[in-house]
Design an enzyme around this catalytic site. Structure first.
Site: not given
Ligand SMILES: N=[N+]=NCCCCNC(=O)[C@@H]1[C@H]2[C@H](O)[C@@H](O)[C@H](O)[C@@H](CO)[C@@H]12
Length: 450
Positions: A168, A355
């Site tokens: 990301e 994910e």
């Molecule tokens: N509204 N809103 N927010 C913006 C969208 C962002 C979504 N979060 C991710 O994709 C992160 C990804 C990350 O790799 C992981 O390290 C995080 O722990 C997970 C859980 O959060 C997901």
């Protein structure tokens, strides 16, 4: 639970994902250097409850026992990231042998358990010493990242076949350099856009470096967050806002990597804030890759918001939707829609969901179990959409749940639990949640058909 509707091709892999800073702990142990998240967590007010990744899930010490749980669960694959400063305390130069020893042992243990390692090189925990030299804003960091990637590939690629550069990158650029809510906590749009480009460049240089040094048959890629974007209303302003969000958060990474150019509408929209880009750099960024990892949790509904100086929009939360504890709307079709868009708009050899998962409030019941029925329903519904994509002929090769363990959820600390395995942090005891048992049954069912 009946699994007939969740029957996948025999080569399809099921896994679980994690990230170094979120699970390892051992933040100051055995010669590991500081990461920007070690530093960031120490800044008052940055992390809810003042939580840090100092200990996290203590995976650094408990990985052998955790791999036993993975094996009992029947995971085909385990996705983890390398803590760059654990191996290169200064980011470059001297290697920390104990750091390298840890990852060699981790990979050996996974392979001994017949679990395929799936590796990410940058899941945000950049070495602090490189940050002190400008971090991703400094193009030298892209070269250091390529050297680090080459080194890891030389040392592990006899046993690790799946290599992804960044996780990301949009989060590093926007949350870390524009919104300032993630490390390094900067708030500068122009900086965030330069970092976007430099991360793309680092990705391309790393793929080129790994391809020169890694074993034949390795697969190289990147993990991007790709969500479906919807306008909140039929108004042209909301439509344009949704297009801008998709333009930045998805296409400013997908297009240079798979098409060798940035989206024109984005270059135009950002104007003189957009970085200088050379053809030579675009040629590096678009170095062909073998696979794309996708993180997708929900759909994003956008309404126009001129007050948002970066991208001119904000997220709209419909009242009639169900939400997870992250306040993310539950919309399982997001997986099918994203996979369909990627299949239609880009030429991608292989796709993996790296994910997908949900945070809900979990607690240990008097029976000592964690009855997380909502998470099981979430996973079932989303994996059904993955199956729908496979049935449409989309080249989806695997699904990884986020996350194997409850872990450090960045600025929200330990307040959110995503794991299919519960972690009682004071004792570090693990409890496989009902969702983990369900996921294991799903995997066993599919493995029985192979
Ligand atoms: N509204 N809103 N927010 C913006 C969208 C962002 C979504 N979060 C991710 O994709 C992160 C990804 C990350 O790799 C992981 O390290 C995080 O722990 C997970 C859980 O959060 C997901």
């Amino acid at each position: 639970m009946e699994f007939k509707s969740l029957k996948f091709p025999k080569e399809f892999i099921f896994g679980a994902s994690t990230a170094a800073y979120q699970i390892e702990g051992g933040a100051y142990e055995d010669g590991k250097g500081l990461s920007i998240w070690d530093t960031f967590c120490k800044q008052p007010g940055r992390i809810l409850n003042g939580d840090t990744g100092d200990e996290a899930c203590d995976f650094y010490h408990r990985y052998k026992d955790d791999i036993k749980i993975m094996k009992e669960m029947g995971l085909d694959s385990f996705r983890f990231s390398i803590s760059w400063p654990r191996v290169f305390p200064e980011g470059t130069g001297k290697v920390n042998q104990k750091g390298l020893d840890f990852y060699n042992s981790l990979v050996d243990e996974l392979r001994a358990a017949s679990i395929e390692p799936y590796l990410t090189l940058n899941h945000w925990d950049m070495p602090q010493s490189l940050q002190d030299q400008g971090g991703w804003l400094n193009k030298d960091t892209a070269k250091h990242f390529a050297d680090y990637s080459r080194f890891m590939c030389e040392n592990l690629s006899d046993r690790v076949k799946f290599w992804t550069t960044h996780n990301e990158p949009h989060c590093v650029a926007s949350a870390g350099h524009v919104a300032g809510i993630f490390a390094p906590g900067h708030k500068d749009i122009k900086e965030g856009l330069q970092v976007t480009h430099n991360l793309n460049l680092a990705h391309g240089l790393a793929v080129q470096a790994m391809r020169q040094s890694g074993s034949a048959g390795n697969k190289y890629g990147i993990v991007l967050a790709v969500f479906p974007y919807y306008p909140a209303t039929a108004s042209i302003h909301d439509h344009r806002a949704a297009q801008r969000w998709d333009g930045y958060f998805s296409r400013c990474f997908l297009d240079p990597i798979f098409k060798g150019s940035y989206p024109e509408d984005m270059v135009e929209y950002f104007g003189d804030k957009f970085p200088e880009v050379t053809e030579q750099e675009l040629s590096v960024i678009s170095e062909p890759i073998d696979m794309l990892g996708i993180n997708c949790y929900f759909r994003r509904i956008i309404e126009n918001d001129p007050k948002n100086a970066f991208i001119g929009g904000r997220e709209f939360k419909p009242r009639d939707a169900a939400y997870t504890q992250m306040d993310w709307p539950i919309y399982p079709e997001c997986l099918f829609e994203v996979l369909s868009m990627l299949d239609k708009d880009y030429d991608i050899p292989e796709l993996y969901i790296i994910e997908n998962g949900a945070a809900f409030h979990d607690e240990v019941s008097p029976d000592g179990k964690v009855h997380d029925a909502r998470r099981t329903r979430y996973l079932h519904a989303h994996i059904e959409q993955a199956k729908r994509a496979v049935e449409q002929g989309i080249n989806l090769k695997g699904y990884f749940v986020w996350s194997f363990l409850d872990n450090f959820e960045w600025a929200l600390g330990y307040s959110r639990r995503f794991g299919i395995v519960y972690v009682d942090y004071p004792t570090q005891k693990r409890i496989v949640k009902d969702s983990g048992k369900w996921y294991s049954e799903l995997l066993r069912y599919n493995q029985s058909l192979r």
